[in-house]
Design an enzyme around this catalytic site. Structure first.
Site, PDB file in Angstrom:
ATOM      1  N   ARG A  69      28.991  17.424  -4.020  1.00 15.93           N
ATOM      2  CA  ARG A  69      28.631  16.161  -4.675  1.00 15.93           C
ATOM      3  C   ARG A  69      29.778  15.595  -5.516  1.00 15.93           C
ATOM      4  O   ARG A  69      29.902  14.384  -5.655  1.00 15.93           O
ATOM      5  CB  ARG A  69      27.383  16.361  -5.532  1.00 15.93           C
ATOM      6  CG  ARG A  69      26.162  16.509  -4.672  1.00 15.93           C
ATOM      7  CD  ARG A  69      24.936  16.802  -5.482  1.00 15.93           C
ATOM      8  NE  ARG A  69      23.756  16.678  -4.640  1.00 15.93           N
ATOM      9  CZ  ARG A  69      22.549  17.061  -5.004  1.00 15.93           C
ATOM     10  NH1 ARG A  69      22.355  17.580  -6.202  1.00 15.93           N
ATOM     11  NH2 ARG A  69      21.532  16.921  -4.188  1.00 15.93           N
ATOM     12  N   LYS A  82       5.111  19.445   9.038  1.00 16.96           N
ATOM     13  CA  LYS A  82       3.830  18.729   8.992  1.00 16.96           C
ATOM     14  C   LYS A  82       3.918  17.265   9.403  1.00 16.96           C
ATOM     15  O   LYS A  82       4.867  16.578   9.041  1.00 16.96           O
ATOM     16  CB  LYS A  82       3.275  18.775   7.571  1.00 16.96           C
ATOM     17  CG  LYS A  82       2.836  20.146   7.144  1.00 16.96           C
ATOM     18  CD  LYS A  82       2.335  20.099   5.722  1.00 16.96           C
ATOM     19  CE  LYS A  82       1.788  21.445   5.306  1.00 16.96           C
ATOM     20  NZ  LYS A  82       1.529  21.463   3.860  1.00 16.96           N
ATOM     21  N   GLY A 128      16.589  16.525   3.901  1.00 16.39           N
ATOM     22  CA  GLY A 128      16.193  17.918   3.726  1.00 16.39           C
ATOM     23  C   GLY A 128      16.689  18.931   4.733  1.00 16.39           C
ATOM     24  O   GLY A 128      17.879  19.186   4.849  1.00 16.39           O
ATOM     25  N   GLY A 157      15.402  13.207  -0.804  1.00 19.14           N
ATOM     26  CA  GLY A 157      14.270  12.317  -1.088  1.00 19.14           C
ATOM     27  C   GLY A 157      14.623  10.852  -0.905  1.00 19.14           C
ATOM     28  O   GLY A 157      13.832  10.066  -0.366  1.00 19.14           O
TER      29      GLY A 157
HETATM   30  P1  AMP Z   1       9.929  19.796   6.595  1.00 22.62           P
HETATM   31  O1  AMP Z   1      10.235  20.197   5.203  1.00 22.62           O
HETATM   32  O2  AMP Z   1       8.583  19.168   6.785  1.00 22.62           O
HETATM   33  O3  AMP Z   1      11.051  19.001   7.252  1.00 22.62           O
HETATM   34  O4  AMP Z   1       9.795  21.138   7.410  1.00 22.62           O
HETATM   35  C1  AMP Z   1      10.865  21.988   7.604  1.00 22.62           C
HETATM   36  C2  AMP Z   1      10.312  23.337   7.903  1.00 22.62           C
HETATM   37  O5  AMP Z   1       9.527  23.301   9.055  1.00 22.62           O
HETATM   38  C3  AMP Z   1      11.380  24.358   8.136  1.00 22.62           C
HETATM   39  O6  AMP Z   1      11.391  25.254   7.060  1.00 22.62           O
HETATM   40  C4  AMP Z   1      10.939  25.046   9.434  1.00 22.62           C
HETATM   41  O7  AMP Z   1      10.980  26.435   9.344  1.00 22.62           O
HETATM   42  C5  AMP Z   1       9.500  24.595   9.566  1.00 22.62           C
HETATM   43  N1  AMP Z   1       9.043  24.629  10.957  1.00 22.62           N
HETATM   44  C6  AMP Z   1       9.669  24.143  12.028  1.00 22.62           C
HETATM   45  N2  AMP Z   1       8.978  24.444  13.153  1.00 22.62           N
HETATM   46  C7  AMP Z   1       7.904  25.156  12.780  1.00 22.62           C
HETATM   47  C8  AMP Z   1       6.827  25.755  13.493  1.00 22.62           C
HETATM   48  N3  AMP Z   1       6.721  25.685  14.816  1.00 22.62           N
HETATM   49  N4  AMP Z   1       5.895  26.416  12.784  1.00 22.62           N
HETATM   50  C9  AMP Z   1       5.993  26.491  11.449  1.00 22.62           C
HETATM   51  N5  AMP Z   1       6.988  25.930  10.725  1.00 22.62           N
HETATM   52  C10 AMP Z   1       7.931  25.274  11.381  1.00 22.62           C
END
Ligand code: AMP
Length: 395
Positions: free
Chosen positions: A35, A197, A353, A376
């Site tokens: 940064r 999610k 992220g 964010g």
């Molecule tokens: P996010 O913060 O929503 O971008 O999610 C990122 C996280 O999703 C990472 O830590 C991954 O390990 C997790 N992730 C990716 N694919 C899967 C999966 N098939 N099942 C569970 N977690 C997952």
């Protein structure tokens, strides 16, 4: 969009909001100076013009004045990065700071103490912002990481600089990159959305459906879609309250002529663990007791074709549990395909992220057109929101 290149800073004092919220170890040594390095071009240009620089930032989340969050700790690193001595004051507003700022000579750099030692900073207090504004002639915002906050130093302060406010080079680059994807993009445009999610990505999906030709959906989100379509997903991660939403997204995509690409096969595991037993199965035939944790080989072939045909690529979110070596292959491959497309002339933006973490971890950072510095803030831009820190300069 005014940037520092639209100003001559000769004999001017620039007050720059930077994001020097860097990680420190137990001995208060900076463990990652990215940064600070990212702000260097902006600082250098102002100094080269013959101006002086007042740097302001937050560090951590202090409750009042806490020495462990003092920006004094990072003075040595800023000096290292800039290759010159800088001054530090142990406050960010008040008579003493005003005197030190008033005495700055062309070429001088002054670092103020942590803005968040004052609660007024995060409250966006106009009186506090006015006190900060007093210190400089021109306000520069170069802190993308906090551009989604309407804090005193990131947004409110701009009201006190009618025409004398602009973006630093880092923030300008972030805005330019996202515009290249969402506004002036060369077609075909592909968005790759992964992560755990659907619920956390829904606003992004809805916003970008109007802007892309292809949407690749991977990672944990996959299974909510597959279940909604009647598939068997075994123990895979799923948001049962979002099944209707998944169907709605697919309908909207169809109506807008966006092609959605879901995995066709996955690496399924009998446990959420690196040493679990694994098998490759069709995405809609995952046996009970098993869960999909990475994209399968057929899926990756399809993703590869789409990515290599794209002229603009946005990547947000891993397509598997890349933190575990056994399930990192899909994310690494997707990164490789994007790198290949970029080499052939596509524009690629990685933002928000975990995909940024993945790109860094797998050494792909330099092979992408741009890797965003703000988690964010980037997510909110992808959601189509106007960030207060950006609006404040444009107004
Ligand atoms: P996010 O913060 O929503 O971008 O999610 C990122 C996280 O999703 C990472 O830590 C991954 O390990 C997790 N992730 C990716 N694919 C899967 C999966 N098939 N099942 C569970 N977690 C997952």
């Amino acid at each position: 969009m005014k940037t520092i290149n639209d100003f001559n800073f000769k004999d001017k004092k620039a007050i720059i909001r930077v994001d020097f919220n860097v990680p420190l170890d137990a001995n208060f040594k900076v463990t990652d100076a990215t940064r600070i390095e990212a702000a260097k071009p902006t600082i250098d240009k102002i100094l080269q013009d013959g101006g002086s620089v007042i740097l302001m930032s937050h560090l951590g989340r202090p409750k009042g004045v806490e020495n462990k969050y003092s920006l004094q700790h990072i003075v040595y690193k800023i000096e290292e990065v800039l290759g010159k001595k800088i001054q530090f004051v142990n406050d960010c507003v008040g008579a003493n700071v005003e005197t030190v700022a008033a005495n700055l000579k062309p070429g001088d750099v002054l670092l103020l103490e942590n803005l968040r030692f004052y609660a007024e900073e995060e409250k966006g207090d106009p009186n506090f912002a006015e006190k900060l504004a007093k210190l400089g002639d021109i306000y520069v915002n170069d802190a993308f990481g906090t551009a989604h906050r309407a804090h005193a130093s990131t947004a409110i302060i701009a009201d006190f600089f009618t025409n004398k406010k602009c973006f630093g080079l880092l923030l300008a680059k972030e805005i330019e990159s996202i515009n290249k994807v969402l506004r002036d993009s060369e077609k075909p445009v592909t968005a790759i959305l992964g992560g755990s999610k659907v619920s956390s990505k829904i606003t992004i999906i809805e916003n970008i459906l109007d802007k892309v030709n292809h949407m690749i959906i991977g990672g944990g989100m996959t299974y909510t879609f597959v279940k909604a379509l009647g598939g068997n997903i075994g123990n895979s991660i799923c948001e049962d309250d979002k099944l209707d939403l998944a169907i709605e997204i697919l309908k909207q995509a169809k109506a807008k002529g966006v092609q959605i690409h879901l995995p066709v096969d996955v690496v399924a595991a009998d446990d959420f663990a690196n040493n679990a037993a694994t098998q490759v199965v069709n995405v809609n035939q995952i046996p009970d007791g098993w869960q999909g944790l990475d994209a399968g080989p057929k899926t990756l072939e399809i993703f590869k074709r789409i990515i290599l045909d794209s002229k603009t690529i946005l990547w947000n979110g891993p397509v598997g549990v890349f933190e575990m070596e056994s399930f990192a292959n899909g994310t690494i491959k997707v990164g490789d395909y994007i790198a290949e497309a970029t080499k052939s002339g596509a524009f690629s933006l990685v933002g928000g992220g975990d995909s940024v973490a993945a790109v860094k971890q797998f050494g792909l950072e330099d092979k992408m057109s741009y890797v965003s510095t703000g988690g964010g803030a980037m997510l909110e831009m992808l959601e189509g929101k106007t960030l207060p820190g950006i609006a404040a300069i444009l107004n």
